[in-house]
Design an enzyme around this catalytic site. Structure first.
Site, PDB file in Angstrom:
ATOM      1  N   ALA A  74       4.917  -3.135   8.833  1.00  0.00           N
ATOM      2  CA  ALA A  74       3.497  -2.714   8.615  1.00  0.00           C
ATOM      3  C   ALA A  74       3.466  -1.792   7.749  1.00  0.00           C
ATOM      4  O   ALA A  74       4.079  -0.920   7.523  1.00  0.00           O
ATOM      5  CB  ALA A  74       3.010  -2.632  10.127  1.00  0.00           C
ATOM      6  N   ASP A  75       1.955  -1.659   7.233  1.00  0.00           N
ATOM      7  CA  ASP A  75       1.465  -0.652   6.431  1.00  0.00           C
ATOM      8  C   ASP A  75      -0.092  -0.365   6.602  1.00  0.00           C
ATOM      9  O   ASP A  75      -0.539  -1.319   6.697  1.00  0.00           O
ATOM     10  CB  ASP A  75       1.722  -0.977   5.004  1.00  0.00           C
ATOM     11  CG  ASP A  75       1.309   0.198   4.204  1.00  0.00           C
ATOM     12  OD1 ASP A  75       2.017   1.357   4.268  1.00  0.00           O
ATOM     13  OD2 ASP A  75       0.348   0.089   3.224  1.00  0.00           O
ATOM     14  N   THR A  76      -0.216   0.943   6.965  1.00  0.00           N
ATOM     15  CA  THR A  76      -1.657   1.048   7.243  1.00  0.00           C
ATOM     16  C   THR A  76      -2.178   2.056   6.361  1.00  0.00           C
ATOM     17  O   THR A  76      -1.623   3.220   5.954  1.00  0.00           O
ATOM     18  CB  THR A  76      -1.861   1.733   8.643  1.00  0.00           C
ATOM     19  OG1 THR A  76      -1.296   0.961   9.643  1.00  0.00           O
ATOM     20  CG2 THR A  76      -3.106   2.218   8.997  1.00  0.00           C
TER      21      THR A  76
END
Length: 196
Positions: A74-76
């Protein structure tokens, strides 16, 4: 006999570990270093999904038995007026970011990828967050806790001090913390039996 699949979280983030634990799946972790620089030709949504895809691919190379691994990456990022806000580099950067977010709304985007072999699902979640105006002294006090420094946009919605100034959110709370649990679980169910 079919090989049992093992869930691997491609992150060392304590927040992502806690959120994935809510899903009830046993998992291990790996962490691959990749370039997380945004491509200015892509939208923020495209960037977070592309980075999560690259994290999954790089992490797959680190596991001993790639065929039995289900990788979750994931990347936020925080987006204000169409501009992504990454992690702050120093106190002044954190102060500038936090000051720009006060008394208004912004978006938090998380791109995620679930991958086993060549099969993968990539998506993203968006949450709108609205802050009350924090006094400058409170922003400084929050920065002094050192909590902003490993977080996009210089804040964690769950952090003491900062949490007192969240007026409201529209969308998934867990997405703001770092992992859109419901969307991720929906994707994981395509690869793994339910454990929750």
């Amino acid at each position: 006999m079919e090989r049992a699949l093992k869930l691997i979280l491609a992150s060392q983030s304590p927040r992502r570990k806690e959120l994935l634990a809510l899903a009830g799946y046993p998992f291990e972790t790996v962490s691959a270093d990749i370039d997380e620089t945004f491509d200015p030709k892509r939208t923020a949504e495209e960037n977070v999904m592309e980075i999560s895809t690259r994290k999954a691919a790089a992490s797959l190379e680190l596991v001993a038995d790639p065929a039995s691994a289900v990788i979750l990456s994931a990347d936020t990022t925080v987006v204000l007026d169409g501009r992504p806000l990454g992690k702050p580099v120093d106190d002044a950067d954190a102060m500038a970011m936090l000051s720009s977010l006060q008394g208004r709304s912004h978006e938090v985007l998380t791109g995620f990828t679930v991958r086993n072999g060549e099969r993968s699902i990539t998506g993203y979640a968006r949450t709108v967050v609205v802050f009350e105006a924090m006094p400058v002294a409170e922003i400084r006090r929050y920065i002094d806790t050192q909590q902003p420094f490993d977080k996009a946009g210089s804040y964690g919605i769950q952090d003491p001090i900062l949490a007192c100034y969240v007026r409201g959110i529209e969308g998934c709370y867990y997405n703001v913390v770092g992992l859109p649990v419901s969307k991720v679980c929906e994707a994981l169910r395509q690869f793994l039996p339910c454990h929750a």
